[in-house]
Design a protein around this motif. Sequence first.
Motif, PDB file in Angstrom:
ATOM      1  N   SER A  25      -7.571 -34.846 -29.444  1.00  0.00           N
ATOM      2  CA  SER A  25      -8.462 -34.567 -28.312  1.00  0.00           C
ATOM      3  C   SER A  25      -9.018 -35.237 -27.958  1.00  0.00           C
ATOM      4  N   ILE A  26      -9.173 -35.261 -25.910  1.00  0.00           N
ATOM      5  CA  ILE A  26      -9.585 -36.025 -25.372  1.00  0.00           C
ATOM      6  C   ILE A  26     -10.481 -35.795 -24.572  1.00  0.00           C
ATOM      7  N   ARG A  27     -12.049 -35.755 -24.575  1.00  0.00           N
ATOM      8  CA  ARG A  27     -12.789 -35.397 -23.259  1.00  0.00           C
ATOM      9  C   ARG A  27     -12.669 -36.084 -21.735  1.00  0.00           C
ATOM     10  N   ALA A  28     -12.741 -36.162 -20.996  1.00  0.00           N
ATOM     11  CA  ALA A  28     -12.166 -36.346 -19.503  1.00  0.00           C
ATOM     12  C   ALA A  28     -13.658 -35.977 -18.269  1.00  0.00           C
ATOM     13  N   ALA A  29     -12.677 -36.101 -16.910  1.00  0.00           N
ATOM     14  CA  ALA A  29     -12.637 -35.452 -16.250  1.00  0.00           C
ATOM     15  C   ALA A  29     -12.048 -35.593 -14.835  1.00  0.00           C
ATOM     16  N   THR A  30     -11.718 -36.730 -14.284  1.00  0.00           N
ATOM     17  CA  THR A  30     -11.027 -37.035 -13.499  1.00  0.00           C
ATOM     18  C   THR A  30     -10.082 -36.830 -13.546  1.00  0.00           C
ATOM     19  N   VAL A  31      -8.924 -37.067 -14.859  1.00  0.00           N
ATOM     20  CA  VAL A  31      -8.340 -36.738 -15.184  1.00  0.00           C
ATOM     21  C   VAL A  31      -7.258 -35.345 -14.762  1.00  0.00           C
ATOM     22  N   LEU A  32      -8.186 -34.249 -14.897  1.00  0.00           N
ATOM     23  CA  LEU A  32      -8.218 -32.865 -15.543  1.00  0.00           C
ATOM     24  C   LEU A  32      -8.282 -32.330 -14.185  1.00  0.00           C
ATOM     25  N   GLU A  33      -8.478 -33.181 -12.948  1.00  0.00           N
ATOM     26  CA  GLU A  33      -9.076 -32.461 -11.411  1.00  0.00           C
ATOM     27  C   GLU A  33      -7.478 -32.146 -11.203  1.00  0.00           C
ATOM     28  N   GLY A  34      -6.727 -30.814 -10.898  1.00  0.00           N
ATOM     29  CA  GLY A  34      -5.482 -30.307 -10.747  1.00  0.00           C
ATOM     30  C   GLY A  34      -3.937 -30.794 -11.763  1.00  0.00           C
ATOM     31  N   THR A  35      -4.815 -30.418 -13.012  1.00  0.00           N
ATOM     32  CA  THR A  35      -3.704 -31.427 -14.128  1.00  0.00           C
ATOM     33  C   THR A  35      -3.870 -29.601 -14.852  1.00  0.00           C
ATOM     34  N   ILE A  41       0.250 -37.084 -19.055  1.00  0.00           N
ATOM     35  CA  ILE A  41      -1.157 -38.363 -18.852  1.00  0.00           C
ATOM     36  C   ILE A  41      -0.914 -39.875 -19.447  1.00  0.00           C
ATOM     37  N   ALA A  42      -1.585 -40.686 -18.850  1.00  0.00           N
ATOM     38  CA  ALA A  42      -0.828 -42.196 -20.501  1.00  0.00           C
ATOM     39  C   ALA A  42      -2.056 -42.400 -20.966  1.00  0.00           C
ATOM     40  N   VAL A  43      -2.064 -42.207 -22.053  1.00  0.00           N
ATOM     41  CA  VAL A  43      -3.421 -42.732 -22.889  1.00  0.00           C
ATOM     42  C   VAL A  43      -3.313 -43.611 -22.583  1.00  0.00           C
ATOM     43  N   ASN A  44      -4.074 -45.108 -22.547  1.00  0.00           N
ATOM     44  CA  ASN A  44      -3.538 -46.426 -23.365  1.00  0.00           C
ATOM     45  C   ASN A  44      -2.001 -47.211 -23.138  1.00  0.00           C
ATOM     46  N   GLY A  45      -1.700 -46.115 -21.858  1.00  0.00           N
ATOM     47  CA  GLY A  45       0.378 -47.024 -21.182  1.00  0.00           C
ATOM     48  C   GLY A  45       1.042 -45.904 -22.390  1.00  0.00           C
ATOM     49  N   CYS A  46       0.497 -44.589 -22.672  1.00  0.00           N
ATOM     50  CA  CYS A  46       1.589 -44.454 -23.393  1.00  0.00           C
ATOM     51  C   CYS A  46       1.784 -42.595 -23.130  1.00  0.00           C
ATOM     52  N   CYS A  47       2.728 -42.184 -22.529  1.00  0.00           N
ATOM     53  CA  CYS A  47       3.084 -40.550 -21.748  1.00  0.00           C
ATOM     54  C   CYS A  47       2.989 -40.049 -23.084  1.00  0.00           C
ATOM     55  N   LEU A  48       1.678 -38.836 -22.790  1.00  0.00           N
ATOM     56  CA  LEU A  48       1.472 -37.996 -22.920  1.00  0.00           C
ATOM     57  C   LEU A  48       1.762 -36.433 -22.301  1.00  0.00           C
ATOM     58  N   THR A  49       1.843 -35.209 -23.114  1.00  0.00           N
ATOM     59  CA  THR A  49       2.091 -33.864 -22.103  1.00  0.00           C
ATOM     60  C   THR A  49       0.691 -33.033 -22.604  1.00  0.00           C
ATOM     61  N   GLY A  56     -13.854 -29.731 -20.249  1.00  0.00           N
ATOM     62  CA  GLY A  56     -13.181 -30.789 -20.448  1.00  0.00           C
ATOM     63  C   GLY A  56     -12.643 -31.793 -21.285  1.00  0.00           C
ATOM     64  N   VAL A  57     -12.296 -30.893 -22.173  1.00  0.00           N
ATOM     65  CA  VAL A  57     -11.619 -31.574 -22.952  1.00  0.00           C
ATOM     66  C   VAL A  57      -9.789 -30.635 -23.063  1.00  0.00           C
ATOM     67  N   TRP A  58      -9.293 -32.101 -23.408  1.00  0.00           N
ATOM     68  CA  TRP A  58      -7.669 -31.838 -22.993  1.00  0.00           C
ATOM     69  C   TRP A  58      -6.965 -32.007 -24.564  1.00  0.00           C
ATOM     70  N   THR A  59      -5.908 -31.740 -24.722  1.00  0.00           N
ATOM     71  CA  THR A  59      -4.845 -32.233 -26.002  1.00  0.00           C
ATOM     72  C   THR A  59      -3.494 -32.149 -25.890  1.00  0.00           C
ATOM     73  N   ALA A  60      -2.479 -33.030 -26.791  1.00  0.00           N
ATOM     74  CA  ALA A  60      -1.895 -33.692 -26.783  1.00  0.00           C
ATOM     75  C   ALA A  60      -1.274 -34.012 -28.352  1.00  0.00           C
TER      76      ALA A  60
END
Length: 213
Positions: A25-35, A41-49, A56-60
Amino acid sequence: MFTGIIEELGTVEAVEQQSDAIRLSIRAATVLEGTGLGDSIAVNGCCLTVVTVDDGVWTADVMQESLDKTSIGDVRPGDVVNLERAVTADKRLGGHIVQGHVDAVGTVVSRTPSEHWEVVELEVPEGLTRYLVDKGSITIDGVSLTVVETRDNRFTVSLIPETLARTTMGRRQPGDRVNLEVDVIAKHVEKLLSSANLLNQQSLDKLMKESKK
């Protein structure tokens, strides 16, 4: 596909251990716009769904294969991570072609500060440096960077203040593990050349056999 241009630093809210995976679970703002659900979304370079989005929190879900081959399993609640949404066709390719498929985990060896930049040296698994060339591209924890120098199983990159401030590269210390993705074009070229060499060898063997008849 990604570009290696980090959009924001997210904060890990929770890491839920599962039998053969983790739910991140990751708190974010910009990357959630239109998502939406199912987006990448790449997390530290690892592509996650993206599995869920809530306030404001998304999970993968991160499967065991990713935990084994990346440093994602190292993250803990409170850690900051590099985030980038998948690139769309109408966006500038500011970095280079990044797939979000981690090739190996490297280790930060040293940091050497200068007046206007900082040189970071990293150690990589044996054999990976064959894909690295001076002034070529490398992705470190999702950040598109330029290789300064390669030698043996190590290479260096120079980080400008912008990169130090806007990505986790400003926080990485000697001993830290980082995700590495080499230039996919280099891997394709290697495979094509290997196939060509195999065909040439097979043709040569055939000619040698025919000449002995």
